[in-house]
Structures are given as C-alpha cells and as structure tokens.
Design a protein around this motif. Sequence first.
Motif, PDB file in Angstrom:
ATOM      1  N   MET A   1       0.848  -1.210   0.000  1.00  0.00           N
ATOM      2  CA  MET A   1       0.000   0.000   0.000  1.00  0.00           C
ATOM      3  C   MET A   1       0.874   1.247   0.000  1.00  0.00           C
ATOM      4  O   MET A   1       1.885   1.308   0.682  1.00  0.00           O
ATOM      5  N   LEU A 106       4.282  17.304   5.761  1.00  0.00           N
ATOM      6  CA  LEU A 106       2.994  17.258   6.465  1.00  0.00           C
ATOM      7  C   LEU A 106       2.638  18.640   6.994  1.00  0.00           C
ATOM      8  O   LEU A 106       1.475  19.056   6.957  1.00  0.00           O
ATOM      9  N   ILE A 109       1.473  20.738   4.080  1.00  0.00           N
ATOM     10  CA  ILE A 109       0.098  20.393   3.674  1.00  0.00           C
ATOM     11  C   ILE A 109      -0.898  21.089   4.606  1.00  0.00           C
ATOM     12  O   ILE A 109      -1.961  21.556   4.166  1.00  0.00           O
ATOM     13  N   LEU A 113      -3.569  23.936   3.476  1.00  0.00           N
ATOM     14  CA  LEU A 113      -4.977  23.689   3.777  1.00  0.00           C
ATOM     15  C   LEU A 113      -5.612  24.895   4.462  1.00  0.00           C
ATOM     16  O   LEU A 113      -6.738  25.286   4.144  1.00  0.00           O
ATOM     17  N   ILE A 175      -3.384  18.619  -2.961  1.00  0.00           N
ATOM     18  CA  ILE A 175      -3.547  17.334  -3.648  1.00  0.00           C
ATOM     19  C   ILE A 175      -2.189  16.792  -4.094  1.00  0.00           C
ATOM     20  O   ILE A 175      -1.885  15.607  -3.934  1.00  0.00           O
ATOM     21  N   LEU A 181       2.998  12.159  -0.749  1.00  0.00           N
ATOM     22  CA  LEU A 181       3.065  11.359   0.477  1.00  0.00           C
ATOM     23  C   LEU A 181       2.601   9.935   0.171  1.00  0.00           C
ATOM     24  O   LEU A 181       3.146   8.962   0.672  1.00  0.00           O
ATOM     25  N   HIS A 182       1.558   9.874  -0.701  1.00  0.00           N
ATOM     26  CA  HIS A 182       0.978   8.594  -1.071  1.00  0.00           C
ATOM     27  C   HIS A 182       1.991   7.728  -1.819  1.00  0.00           C
ATOM     28  O   HIS A 182       2.015   6.514  -1.678  1.00  0.00           O
ATOM     29  N   PRO A 185       7.773   5.735  -0.687  1.00  0.00           N
ATOM     30  CA  PRO A 185       7.767   4.410  -0.066  1.00  0.00           C
ATOM     31  C   PRO A 185       8.159   4.483   1.417  1.00  0.00           C
ATOM     32  O   PRO A 185       8.711   5.450   1.842  1.00  0.00           O
TER      33      PRO A 185
ATOM     34  N   LYS B 101      -8.654   1.808   0.770  1.00  0.00           N
ATOM     35  CA  LYS B 101      -7.204   1.729   0.938  1.00  0.00           C
ATOM     36  C   LYS B 101      -6.553   2.403  -0.266  1.00  0.00           C
ATOM     37  O   LYS B 101      -7.182   2.577  -1.289  1.00  0.00           O
ATOM     38  N   GLY B 102      -5.279   2.759  -0.115  1.00  0.00           N
ATOM     39  CA  GLY B 102      -4.473   3.237  -1.235  1.00  0.00           C
ATOM     40  C   GLY B 102      -5.094   4.379  -2.016  1.00  0.00           C
ATOM     41  O   GLY B 102      -5.309   5.455  -1.481  1.00  0.00           O
ATOM     42  N   ILE B 103      -5.424   4.107  -3.281  1.00  0.00           N
ATOM     43  CA  ILE B 103      -5.884   5.173  -4.177  1.00  0.00           C
ATOM     44  C   ILE B 103      -7.238   5.730  -3.729  1.00  0.00           C
ATOM     45  O   ILE B 103      -7.546   6.904  -3.968  1.00  0.00           O
ATOM     46  N   ARG B 105      -8.068   6.336  -0.664  1.00  0.00           N
ATOM     47  CA  ARG B 105      -7.693   7.346   0.332  1.00  0.00           C
ATOM     48  C   ARG B 105      -7.428   8.698  -0.334  1.00  0.00           C
ATOM     49  O   ARG B 105      -7.812   9.734   0.150  1.00  0.00           O
ATOM     50  N   LEU B 106      -6.698   8.624  -1.450  1.00  0.00           N
ATOM     51  CA  LEU B 106      -6.336   9.844  -2.175  1.00  0.00           C
ATOM     52  C   LEU B 106      -7.584  10.511  -2.746  1.00  0.00           C
ATOM     53  O   LEU B 106      -7.714  11.736  -2.735  1.00  0.00           O
ATOM     54  N   ILE B 109      -9.383  12.192   0.143  1.00  0.00           N
ATOM     55  CA  ILE B 109      -8.723  13.445   0.534  1.00  0.00           C
ATOM     56  C   ILE B 109      -9.156  14.568  -0.418  1.00  0.00           C
ATOM     57  O   ILE B 109      -9.367  15.709   0.003  1.00  0.00           O
ATOM     58  N   ILE B 110      -9.301  14.247  -1.697  1.00  0.00           N
ATOM     59  CA  ILE B 110      -9.705  15.268  -2.677  1.00  0.00           C
ATOM     60  C   ILE B 110     -11.143  15.715  -2.419  1.00  0.00           C
ATOM     61  O   ILE B 110     -11.454  16.912  -2.425  1.00  0.00           O
ATOM     62  N   VAL B 174      -8.873  15.983   6.374  1.00  0.00           N
ATOM     63  CA  VAL B 174      -7.814  16.047   5.351  1.00  0.00           C
ATOM     64  C   VAL B 174      -6.458  15.825   6.018  1.00  0.00           C
ATOM     65  O   VAL B 174      -5.626  15.044   5.528  1.00  0.00           O
ATOM     66  N   ILE B 175      -6.244  16.499   7.166  1.00  0.00           N
ATOM     67  CA  ILE B 175      -4.965  16.358   7.863  1.00  0.00           C
ATOM     68  C   ILE B 175      -4.757  14.912   8.324  1.00  0.00           C
ATOM     69  O   ILE B 175      -3.680  14.341   8.173  1.00  0.00           O
ATOM     70  N   ALA B 178      -3.982  12.748   5.384  1.00  0.00           N
ATOM     71  CA  ALA B 178      -2.637  13.052   4.901  1.00  0.00           C
ATOM     72  C   ALA B 178      -1.600  12.403   5.828  1.00  0.00           C
ATOM     73  O   ALA B 178      -0.606  11.841   5.367  1.00  0.00           O
ATOM     74  N   SER B 179      -1.830  12.492   7.135  1.00  0.00           N
ATOM     75  CA  SER B 179      -0.859  11.916   8.073  1.00  0.00           C
ATOM     76  C   SER B 179      -0.866  10.386   7.981  1.00  0.00           C
ATOM     77  O   SER B 179       0.135   9.734   8.182  1.00  0.00           O
ATOM     78  N   LEU B 181      -1.459   8.739   5.111  1.00  0.00           N
ATOM     79  CA  LEU B 181      -0.676   8.476   3.894  1.00  0.00           C
ATOM     80  C   LEU B 181       0.806   8.592   4.204  1.00  0.00           C
ATOM     81  O   LEU B 181       1.630   7.829   3.720  1.00  0.00           O
ATOM     82  N   HIS B 182       1.116   9.578   5.072  1.00  0.00           N
ATOM     83  CA  HIS B 182       2.501   9.844   5.449  1.00  0.00           C
ATOM     84  C   HIS B 182       3.092   8.657   6.208  1.00  0.00           C
ATOM     85  O   HIS B 182       4.270   8.334   6.078  1.00  0.00           O
ATOM     86  N   THR B 184       1.843   5.374   6.236  1.00  0.00           N
ATOM     87  CA  THR B 184       1.812   4.030   5.625  1.00  0.00           C
ATOM     88  C   THR B 184       3.098   3.762   4.888  1.00  0.00           C
ATOM     89  O   THR B 184       3.566   4.584   4.110  1.00  0.00           O
ATOM     90  N   PRO B 185       3.666   2.605   5.093  1.00  0.00           N
ATOM     91  CA  PRO B 185       4.962   2.313   4.491  1.00  0.00           C
ATOM     92  C   PRO B 185       4.814   1.964   3.012  1.00  0.00           C
ATOM     93  O   PRO B 185       3.750   1.625   2.564  1.00  0.00           O
TER      94      PRO B 185
END
Lengths: 185, 185
Positions: A1, A106, A109, A113, A175, A181-182, A185, B101-103, B105-106, B109-110, B174-175, B178-179, B181-182, B184-185
């Motif tokens: 992910m 972060l 962002i 925002l 965005i 961030l997304h 890795p 999950k993943g995309i 989430r993005l 956020i939008i 949003v924050i 974003a955090s 996403l920040h 997640t490995p």
Amino acid sequence: MGNRNGGLDGTQRKEEKEGIKLSEIVLRVLALLLTLIAAILLGLNKQTKIVPIKISPDLPAFDVPVSAKTSYVSAFVYFVVANSIACAFAAVTLALALSGKGIIRLMIIIVDLMMVALLFSSIGAAGAVGLIGSNGNSHLRWNKVCNVYAKFCHQVTASLALSLLAAIAFLFLVILTASKLHKTP
Amino acid sequence: MGNRNGGLDGTQRKEEKEGIKLSEIVLRVLALLLTLIAAILLGLNKQTKIVPIKISPDLPAFDVPVSAKTSYVSAFVYFVVANSIACAFAAVTLALALSGKGIIRLMIIIVDLMMVALLFSSIGAAGAVGLIGSNGNSHLRWNKVCNVYAKFCHQVTASLALSLLAAIAFLFLVILTASKLHKTP
C-alpha cells in the motif's frame, strides 16, 4: 500500500519526482503572485464621483463628491488581509518546499490547507457583498451601488477572479503534496 | 522517508491504526450531522412580523406584515445548498473510508478538500451578508435588518456556527488522511 511505483526503475522515478517538484514550484509562485496582485488591486481600490443631489424641488441640484473605498466594507478588508497572509505563506512554503522532506511535507500540507480555508472564506465574503452591490436586494431594501461606482466594482471582480485562481492553486498544492506522500515508499 | 514507525511492533501499530480509524469515523459522523442541522436550520428559517407603516402624517399607521426568508438572499441559498452537498458527501465518504485503501484514500482526501473549500466559501458569503444585516453599512446606505428580524438573525448565527464546526471537521479529516498516507509504508 502506498507504493504504486515499486516497478519503476530509478531514472523514471527520479524524472517523475522532479516533474512534481517543478509543478509545485510553479503553483506556489503562481499563488504568491496572484494573491499579491489581488490584495493590491482591492487594497488600493477607490473611486470618487460627483453626484448631483437635490435637497428641495425648488432649488437647483448640488454637486456632491461621493466615494467608494475598500475600508468601508469589512468583507473587503478581510479579503485584503486574507490574500496578504496567503501571499506571505506562499513565500515561506516556497522556501520550505525546496528543501523539505517527511514531516516538513505534512506541515506544508497543513499550511496549504489553512490557506484554502482562509482564501475561500474571504472570496465568499467579498463575493456575496459584491453581488448585492451589483444587483441590490429588494427584500432587504439594499440598493445596488455598482451603477454609481462602476470602476470600483470592476476592480473588485478582477481581484476576486485572481484570488479564486490562487485558492485553486493552493487546492492543487494540497492534492499534489498528498499524492507525493501517497507515493513515497 | 514516510516510514516513521518502522521501529514500532505490530500490536502498537495496529492499535494506532484503529485509533485513527475511530477518530475518522467520529469526525465524519460529526460533519454529517452538523451540515445536516445547519442546512435544515437555515433552509426552514422564516420570520413574519407586523410592522406599523405611516404613509402620511395625517393618517394613522397601517399594520403591514413583512417577512424574512432564506430564499430572499442568494448567499443564504448558496449556504443551504453547500451544506446539503457536504452532508451527502460526508455520508458517501463515511461508507468509503470504512473499506478504502491506497488510491481510494487519495480520492477521499480530494473530496474532503472540495468540501473544505465549498463550506468555507459559503460560510464567508452567508457571514458577510449576516454581518451587514446585523450592523448595516452607512457608506453603502444599507440599513441593518436584524433589529426587525431578531429571531431570523439568531437562527442564521446558529446555523453559521454549526457549519463552521463541520468545515473544521473536514479540515481535520484532510490532515488525518494526509498523516495516514505519510505513515503508511
């Protein structure tokens, strides 16, 4: 992910990263310039007009100078302040974005925002007052004033349009940073 | 970069993730309810008052019913529409966030970001008109109307406060995303 680009090789990856960085810089410079021009355009906006006013039907009309100023309307003052703040933060985050990584991203962002919220609220406020100034509101008995102060109103419209573009630039910056961030890795 | 929690063990990590998920759900439900109440409160706002109006100094005053309605002011209509849209999207993203999950989430956020922009602009618009309604503006010769329609104006203020809280909830969402996403490995 969060690691969609695992299959890309190093060069492609680096190119993509540089592309994102370049678009971020362009967007920030754009936001900085647009908010600066919007703040100046409305901040210095003033129009004085000579209007004939009749006190009594027997006497000839008096020529009275009347003027429209940004400081007369609190929503316009808020708009100028909001755009000035956004301009300053665009400059600060431009410097930070060039070097920032990880937790700085972060923070950037969050600042972006806040600027979205600040700019959109000020655009809403100035836009709503501008709309009543242009059309009037018969229910509230608020007469339109843009027929008298046409130049003033045009400058308000131009300033609003520029600020809206700046707000959209900040929106894209959030965005962009989120997608960065997304992807990291 | 982007992997601050590399040193945490699995249990701690899972607990933190669940904590974030819970606060996200709470914030979304809060945003949904607040925008719903704000939209209803202003959407159904109406006040009719009997006002004595004197046409001529020789005749006694007429009692005329006057009324204030949300649909009379375009900024208020925009506010109701914006809050209704935000309410609907809060419900949609609540369902998505539980599984996404993943995309996804993005995308969330939008959507949240759009709601921040929409709500703040509508709060700015309704707030600016409400402020002039409450204080008037002598330069523009727009008289205050809240001395006549006190109940109507109080309801506008309450609706604005609720919507502002909802907008702040979207800001935090949003924050939070974003955090996430920040992290997640």
